[in-house]
Design a protein around this motif. Structure first.
Motif, mmCIF file in Angstrom:
data_model
loop_
_atom_site.group_PDB
_atom_site.id
_atom_site.type_symbol
_atom_site.label_atom_id
_atom_site.label_comp_id
_atom_site.label_asym_id
_atom_site.label_seq_id
_atom_site.Cartn_x
_atom_site.Cartn_y
_atom_site.Cartn_z
ATOM 1 N N PHE A 1 0.834 -1.205 0.000
ATOM 2 C CA PHE A 1 0.000 0.000 0.000
ATOM 3 C C PHE A 1 0.870 1.258 0.000
ATOM 4 C CE2 PHE A 1 -2.483 3.315 2.145
ATOM 5 C CZ PHE A 1 -3.655 3.295 1.402
ATOM 6 N N GLU A 2 1.898 1.262 0.832
ATOM 7 C CA GLU A 2 2.771 2.427 0.929
ATOM 8 C C GLU A 2 3.714 2.538 -0.270
ATOM 9 O OE1 GLU A 2 2.233 4.816 2.862
ATOM 10 O OE2 GLU A 2 0.890 3.836 4.279
ATOM 11 N N ASP A 3 4.174 1.407 -0.793
ATOM 12 C CA ASP A 3 5.085 1.428 -1.945
ATOM 13 C C ASP A 3 4.454 2.092 -3.156
ATOM 14 O OD1 ASP A 3 7.136 0.251 -0.556
ATOM 15 O OD2 ASP A 3 6.916 -1.730 -1.480
ATOM 16 N N VAL A 4 3.150 1.951 -3.294
ATOM 17 C CA VAL A 4 2.445 2.536 -4.436
ATOM 18 C C VAL A 4 2.309 4.047 -4.273
ATOM 19 C CG1 VAL A 4 0.213 2.592 -5.637
ATOM 20 C CG2 VAL A 4 1.212 0.416 -4.974
ATOM 21 N N GLY A 5 2.311 4.505 -3.033
ATOM 22 C CA GLY A 5 2.181 5.947 -2.792
ATOM 23 C C GLY A 5 0.762 6.434 -3.003
ATOM 24 N N HIS A 6 -0.186 5.818 -2.316
ATOM 25 C CA HIS A 6 -1.595 6.191 -2.460
ATOM 26 C C HIS A 6 -1.837 7.646 -2.063
ATOM 27 C CE1 HIS A 6 -2.242 1.812 -2.652
ATOM 28 N NE2 HIS A 6 -3.323 2.140 -3.326
ATOM 29 N N SER A 7 -2.773 8.257 -2.739
ATOM 30 C CA SER A 7 -3.132 9.651 -2.488
ATOM 31 C C SER A 7 -3.934 9.782 -1.199
ATOM 32 C CB SER A 7 -3.980 10.180 -3.651
ATOM 33 O OG SER A 7 -5.235 9.493 -3.672
ATOM 34 N N ASP A 8 -4.120 11.015 -0.764
ATOM 35 C CA ASP A 8 -4.963 11.269 0.405
ATOM 36 C C ASP A 8 -6.392 10.822 0.134
ATOM 37 O OD1 ASP A 8 -2.840 12.329 1.837
ATOM 38 O OD2 ASP A 8 -3.314 14.411 1.307
ATOM 39 N N ASP A 9 -6.860 10.995 -1.107
ATOM 40 C CA ASP A 9 -8.208 10.550 -1.469
ATOM 41 C C ASP A 9 -8.337 9.041 -1.321
ATOM 42 O OD1 ASP A 9 -9.012 13.130 -2.027
ATOM 43 O OD2 ASP A 9 -8.682 12.945 -4.189
ATOM 44 N N ALA A 10 -7.307 8.299 -1.739
ATOM 45 C CA ALA A 10 -7.331 6.842 -1.627
ATOM 46 C C ALA A 10 -7.348 6.426 -0.155
ATOM 47 C CB ALA A 10 -6.125 6.233 -2.335
ATOM 48 N N ARG A 11 -6.583 7.124 0.665
ATOM 49 C CA ARG A 11 -6.551 6.818 2.100
ATOM 50 C C ARG A 11 -7.904 7.108 2.742
ATOM 51 N NH1 ARG A 11 -1.254 5.955 3.658
ATOM 52 N NH2 ARG A 11 0.223 6.492 2.025
ATOM 53 N N GLU A 12 -8.558 8.152 2.292
ATOM 54 C CA GLU A 12 -9.885 8.482 2.800
ATOM 55 C C GLU A 12 -10.900 7.418 2.365
ATOM 56 O OE1 GLU A 12 -12.439 10.492 5.136
ATOM 57 O OE2 GLU A 12 -10.319 10.982 4.938
ATOM 58 N N LEU A 13 -10.818 6.990 1.121
ATOM 59 C CA LEU A 13 -11.715 5.954 0.594
ATOM 60 C C LEU A 13 -11.537 4.640 1.340
ATOM 61 C CD1 LEU A 13 -13.790 5.116 -1.578
ATOM 62 C CD2 LEU A 13 -11.855 4.559 -3.051
ATOM 63 N N LEU A 14 -10.322 4.350 1.751
ATOM 64 C CA LEU A 14 -10.029 3.110 2.462
ATOM 65 C C LEU A 14 -10.875 2.985 3.729
ATOM 66 C CD1 LEU A 14 -8.145 0.612 2.459
ATOM 67 C CD2 LEU A 14 -6.526 1.969 3.793
ATOM 68 N N LYS A 15 -11.134 4.108 4.393
ATOM 69 C CA LYS A 15 -11.917 4.101 5.633
ATOM 70 C C LYS A 15 -13.294 3.460 5.437
ATOM 71 C CE LYS A 15 -9.739 8.287 7.423
ATOM 72 N NZ LYS A 15 -9.970 9.692 7.806
ATOM 73 N N LYS A 16 -13.832 3.603 4.260
ATOM 74 C CA LYS A 16 -15.159 3.060 3.937
ATOM 75 C C LYS A 16 -15.188 1.533 4.056
ATOM 76 C CE LYS A 16 -18.158 2.737 -0.148
ATOM 77 N NZ LYS A 16 -18.339 3.207 -1.524
ATOM 78 N N TYR A 17 -14.047 0.888 3.864
ATOM 79 C CA TYR A 17 -13.981 -0.568 3.829
ATOM 80 C C TYR A 17 -13.456 -1.186 5.128
ATOM 81 C CZ TYR A 17 -14.938 0.270 -1.029
ATOM 82 O OH TYR A 17 -15.534 0.683 -2.198
ATOM 83 N N LYS A 18 -13.167 -0.361 6.120
ATOM 84 C CA LYS A 18 -12.641 -0.877 7.388
ATOM 85 C C LYS A 18 -13.727 -1.656 8.126
ATOM 86 C CE LYS A 18 -10.412 0.403 11.702
ATOM 87 N NZ LYS A 18 -9.841 1.474 12.514
ATOM 88 N N ILE A 19 -13.360 -2.883 8.543
ATOM 89 C CA ILE A 19 -14.311 -3.704 9.291
ATOM 90 C C ILE A 19 -13.828 -4.003 10.709
ATOM 91 C CG2 ILE A 19 -15.393 -4.740 7.260
ATOM 92 C CD1 ILE A 19 -13.592 -7.225 7.759
ATOM 93 N N GLY A 20 -12.610 -3.633 11.023
ATOM 94 C CA GLY A 20 -12.102 -3.863 12.370
ATOM 95 C C GLY A 20 -10.609 -3.676 12.447
ATOM 96 N N SER A 21 -10.069 -4.094 13.585
ATOM 97 C CA SER A 21 -8.632 -4.008 13.813
ATOM 98 C C SER A 21 -8.083 -5.393 14.114
ATOM 99 C CB SER A 21 -8.339 -3.080 14.992
ATOM 100 O OG SER A 21 -8.724 -1.765 14.674
ATOM 101 N N LEU A 22 -6.845 -5.584 13.757
ATOM 102 C CA LEU A 22 -6.197 -6.866 13.982
ATOM 103 C C LEU A 22 -6.000 -7.084 15.477
ATOM 104 C CD1 LEU A 22 -5.056 -9.192 12.269
ATOM 105 C CD2 LEU A 22 -2.842 -8.059 12.388
ATOM 106 N N ASN A 23 -6.208 -8.312 15.905
ATOM 107 C CA ASN A 23 -5.994 -8.696 17.287
ATOM 108 C C ASN A 23 -4.584 -8.271 17.702
ATOM 109 O OD1 ASN A 23 -5.446 -10.067 19.676
ATOM 110 N ND2 ASN A 23 -6.595 -11.873 19.058
ATOM 111 N N PRO A 24 -4.435 -7.576 18.832
ATOM 112 C CA PRO A 24 -3.104 -7.121 19.262
ATOM 113 C C PRO A 24 -2.064 -8.247 19.326
ATOM 114 C CG PRO A 24 -4.787 -6.068 20.591
ATOM 115 C CD PRO A 24 -5.487 -7.088 19.730
ATOM 116 N N GLU A 25 -2.488 -9.457 19.631
ATOM 117 C CA GLU A 25 -1.553 -10.584 19.691
ATOM 118 C C GLU A 25 -1.019 -10.972 18.312
ATOM 119 O OE1 GLU A 25 -3.587 -13.737 21.696
ATOM 120 O OE2 GLU A 25 -3.796 -12.584 23.552
ATOM 121 N N ASP A 26 -1.746 -10.603 17.262
ATOM 122 C CA ASP A 26 -1.359 -10.950 15.894
ATOM 123 C C ASP A 26 -0.647 -9.813 15.173
ATOM 124 O OD1 ASP A 26 -2.532 -13.486 16.062
ATOM 125 O OD2 ASP A 26 -4.485 -12.720 15.428
ATOM 126 N N ARG A 27 -0.591 -8.671 15.795
ATOM 127 C CA ARG A 27 -0.023 -7.497 15.121
ATOM 128 C C ARG A 27 1.465 -7.643 14.897
ATOM 129 N NH1 ARG A 27 -3.323 -2.336 17.576
ATOM 130 N NH2 ARG A 27 -5.349 -3.155 16.945
#
Length: 116
Positions: A56-82
């Motif tokens: 994701f970072e290697d591609v250099g996504h725009s601020d718009d792409a980062r904002e759009l990403l929020k729409k698809y967030k369903i949760g956070s990774l378990n802290p033990e798996d991070r």
């Protein structure tokens, strides 16, 4: 409260019918975005079911792409798996850093060697 999702659960979603990815320890269901992704669905399928932070970072996504990403967030990774993903600077950033360093050294040398 954010849903906590295990890495094992994320790994189950790496088919075209269900694509989950991890970006900076947040989990996204990008299944409905496959056909809309400007880089094509293959770039998302390549990181389906795993951490895609580096890609994701290697591609250099725009601020718009980062904002759009929020729409698809369903949760956070378990802290033990991070995992801590250390993202390398791009080659361009290293080249610019080296150039800036060379300029500074050149200016300092000219100032101190040129005045004698």
């Amino acid at each position: 409260m954010a849903r906590i999702i295990s890495l094992e659960e994320v790994k189950k979603h790496r088919r075209k019918s269900s694509v989950w990815i991890i970006i900076h320890n947040d989990v996204y269901d990008v299944t409905n975005f496959l056909t809309e992704h400007p880089g094509g669905e293959d770039s998302l399928l390549d990181v389906a079911g795993k951490d895609g932070s580096r890609e994701f970072e290697d591609v250099g996504h725009s601020d718009d792409a980062r904002e759009l990403l929020k729409k698809y967030k369903i949760g956070s990774l378990n802290p033990e798996d991070r995992i801590s993903v250390v993202l390398p600077c791009s080659k361009l950033k290293w080249a610019l850093l080296a150039l800036a360093g060379a300029l500074v050294v050149g200016i300092v040398l000219k100032k101190y060697l040129g005045s004698k």
